[in-house]
Every structure is written in C-alpha cells, then in structure tokens.
Motif scaffolding. Sequence first.
Motif, mmCIF file in Angstrom:
data_model
loop_
_atom_site.group_PDB
_atom_site.id
_atom_site.type_symbol
_atom_site.label_atom_id
_atom_site.label_comp_id
_atom_site.label_asym_id
_atom_site.label_seq_id
_atom_site.Cartn_x
_atom_site.Cartn_y
_atom_site.Cartn_z
ATOM 1 N N ARG A 149 10.745 14.852 7.229
ATOM 2 C CA ARG A 149 12.014 14.281 7.658
ATOM 3 C C ARG A 149 12.753 13.671 6.458
ATOM 4 O O ARG A 149 12.137 12.964 5.647
ATOM 5 C CB ARG A 149 11.752 13.219 8.720
ATOM 6 N N HIS A 150 14.045 13.991 6.347
ATOM 7 C CA HIS A 150 14.925 13.515 5.279
ATOM 8 C C HIS A 150 14.563 14.092 3.906
ATOM 9 O O HIS A 150 15.129 13.671 2.898
ATOM 10 C CB HIS A 150 14.940 11.985 5.199
ATOM 11 N N ALA A 151 13.635 15.034 3.836
ATOM 12 C CA ALA A 151 13.292 15.694 2.573
ATOM 13 C C ALA A 151 14.073 17.004 2.458
ATOM 14 O O ALA A 151 14.617 17.511 3.445
ATOM 15 C CB ALA A 151 11.796 15.958 2.504
ATOM 16 N N LYS A 152 14.105 17.564 1.240
ATOM 17 C CA LYS A 152 14.820 18.829 1.067
ATOM 18 C C LYS A 152 14.200 19.647 -0.050
ATOM 19 O O LYS A 152 13.605 19.104 -0.983
ATOM 20 C CB LYS A 152 16.304 18.595 0.796
ATOM 21 N N PHE A 153 14.370 20.960 0.090
ATOM 22 C CA PHE A 153 13.933 21.887 -0.950
ATOM 23 C C PHE A 153 15.092 22.811 -1.278
ATOM 24 O O PHE A 153 15.701 23.419 -0.383
ATOM 25 C CB PHE A 153 12.726 22.708 -0.510
ATOM 26 N N LEU A 154 15.374 22.952 -2.576
ATOM 27 C CA LEU A 154 16.438 23.826 -3.050
ATOM 28 C C LEU A 154 15.807 24.980 -3.814
ATOM 29 O O LEU A 154 15.193 24.772 -4.862
ATOM 30 C CB LEU A 154 17.405 23.062 -3.965
ATOM 31 N N TRP A 178 3.409 19.514 0.605
ATOM 32 C CA TRP A 178 4.095 18.575 1.483
ATOM 33 C C TRP A 178 5.247 17.964 0.680
ATOM 34 O O TRP A 178 5.016 17.249 -0.309
ATOM 35 C CB TRP A 178 3.157 17.481 1.971
ATOM 36 N N ILE A 179 6.478 18.231 1.092
ATOM 37 C CA ILE A 179 7.660 17.732 0.392
ATOM 38 C C ILE A 179 8.211 16.566 1.195
ATOM 39 O O ILE A 179 8.702 16.742 2.324
ATOM 40 C CB ILE A 179 8.708 18.846 0.228
ATOM 41 N N GLN A 180 8.136 15.367 0.609
ATOM 42 C CA GLN A 180 8.645 14.171 1.262
ATOM 43 C C GLN A 180 9.912 13.652 0.589
ATOM 44 O O GLN A 180 10.618 12.821 1.144
ATOM 45 C CB GLN A 180 7.574 13.082 1.261
ATOM 46 N N GLY A 181 10.190 14.119 -0.641
ATOM 47 C CA GLY A 181 11.402 13.750 -1.366
ATOM 48 C C GLY A 181 12.285 14.973 -1.531
ATOM 49 O O GLY A 181 12.530 15.711 -0.579
ATOM 50 N N SER A 182 12.757 15.207 -2.775
ATOM 51 C CA SER A 182 13.612 16.352 -3.071
ATOM 52 C C SER A 182 12.955 17.197 -4.154
ATOM 53 O O SER A 182 12.535 16.675 -5.190
ATOM 54 C CB SER A 182 14.994 15.880 -3.537
ATOM 55 N N GLU A 240 10.656 19.616 9.391
ATOM 56 C CA GLU A 240 10.779 18.572 10.393
ATOM 57 C C GLU A 240 12.246 18.219 10.616
ATOM 58 O O GLU A 240 13.109 18.524 9.786
ATOM 59 C CB GLU A 240 9.986 17.338 9.976
ATOM 60 N N GLU A 241 12.530 17.570 11.744
ATOM 61 C CA GLU A 241 13.894 17.179 12.074
ATOM 62 C C GLU A 241 14.457 16.276 10.969
ATOM 63 O O GLU A 241 13.846 15.281 10.585
ATOM 64 C CB GLU A 241 13.923 16.441 13.407
ATOM 65 N N GLY A 242 15.602 16.653 10.438
ATOM 66 C CA GLY A 242 16.217 15.902 9.343
ATOM 67 C C GLY A 242 15.906 16.475 7.975
ATOM 68 O O GLY A 242 16.531 16.096 6.985
ATOM 69 N N GLY A 243 14.932 17.384 7.884
ATOM 70 C CA GLY A 243 14.623 18.047 6.620
ATOM 71 C C GLY A 243 15.520 19.255 6.415
ATOM 72 O O GLY A 243 16.017 19.851 7.379
ATOM 73 N N THR A 244 15.729 19.659 5.153
ATOM 74 C CA THR A 244 16.616 20.783 4.867
ATOM 75 C C THR A 244 16.008 21.713 3.830
ATOM 76 O O THR A 244 15.233 21.290 2.966
ATOM 77 C CB THR A 244 17.993 20.298 4.326
#
Length: 212
Positions: free
Chosen positions: A183-188, A164-168, A199-203
Amino acid sequence: MNPTFHPIPRISTAPSGKISHPSPAPPWTLPPTAESSLAPAREVECFSCHKSTSVPATAVSARCGHCSAYIKLDDVILHSRTHRTKVQTCGSVTVQANADLKGLNIECRDLVLYGRASGDFLCRGVCKIKTDQHISGSISARRMVVEKKTTVLVTGTIRVENIWIQGSLEGTLTADETVTIHRHAKFLGDITARRLIIEEGGTHQGAFTRLT
C-alpha cells in the motif's frame, strides 16, 4: 624316627609352566558426547564450484568439501572510511548509515543498506534497502525488501526470487516467484514475474510479463 618331608608342588595353568600375568587394559578414552555429535552446522555455497558444503555454525572460515577452495564466513561492516571495494563472504554485509560508497562488488549471504552504496550486489539470502539509493549496477538476491519512505533507482537489472516493495523502486525487475507492491508503494519499470500482487493504493507503471 624323623618324619618324611613331602613338598607341595605349585601348579601353573600356563602351557609353558610359567605364571601368566594379566594383559594391560586398553587405553581409556572419553566417549563422544551428545553435544559434539550434535554440534550446529550450516550449509554454505562455495564461490568457486558453487556447490553446497556443511560448516560449523561458529566458524569464520572453511575449506570447500568439493574443491578445497577457501571460503570466508565472517560478517563485514562497511563505513564511511572504508577503502575496500570487493567483498566476498558467506556472512552478512552491512553498510553503515554514514557511508556513501561507490564501485562496490559485493557477494554475500545477507546485505543491509543503512547508508548509500553503489555497485553490483549478489546476495544468496536477503537484501534490505533502508535508505534512498542511486545504484549504478545490478542486484541479484533470493529475497529483497525496499522499506517504507525510501526511493531507490537501480540502473542495471534486478533479479530476485521474491521482492516486497514498501517504498519507491525504479528499474528492470525479474522475479522467479512473486512481486508484492504494498500500500502506497510504487514500482517504475518493466516486471517479469510468476505473480504480481499490488495492494490497494500501490502502483506500477510499466509492462508486466508473466512467467509460466
């Protein structure tokens, strides 16, 4: 005339004619209580043979029931003055908030990073990251959580069942089950997983390969 004396014989039921004595009672023992028969236990995995063995829930060490290897079960706290770099326990490991440790080799049940830690981490339970990290090493965990407002870079591989990724989070990720980017989290980085939920807002920036 004197009366004739007739003695009354004493009759024994024993074949030898001797009077038998009762045999002593067997030693008295306490019956097993319900509490002892239902003592709580837990399953742990041996570090040597990787087989599961049952141990009392309150034990701090045990012997493997298969290979007799010694297994540590106690919880470990690592702080800023910690000099040990290798930790192997079936308990939990906590890195305190003031710590900045490098070159660690940790094998445990659960790992919680309040402070900074770098190295190779193997968790048979949950790995929780609660602060910014630059981890020069790899992470392997059953479940992993990157909490909100944290930025984490892992130079090695990340292998989990669910995450579960809630930050970056940045790295190369393989999940046997589900990757969830909140939401608002991202994975690179590249993801290999059975399911990817954004989720909406996640990337997610990188390639995605679906496991079959």
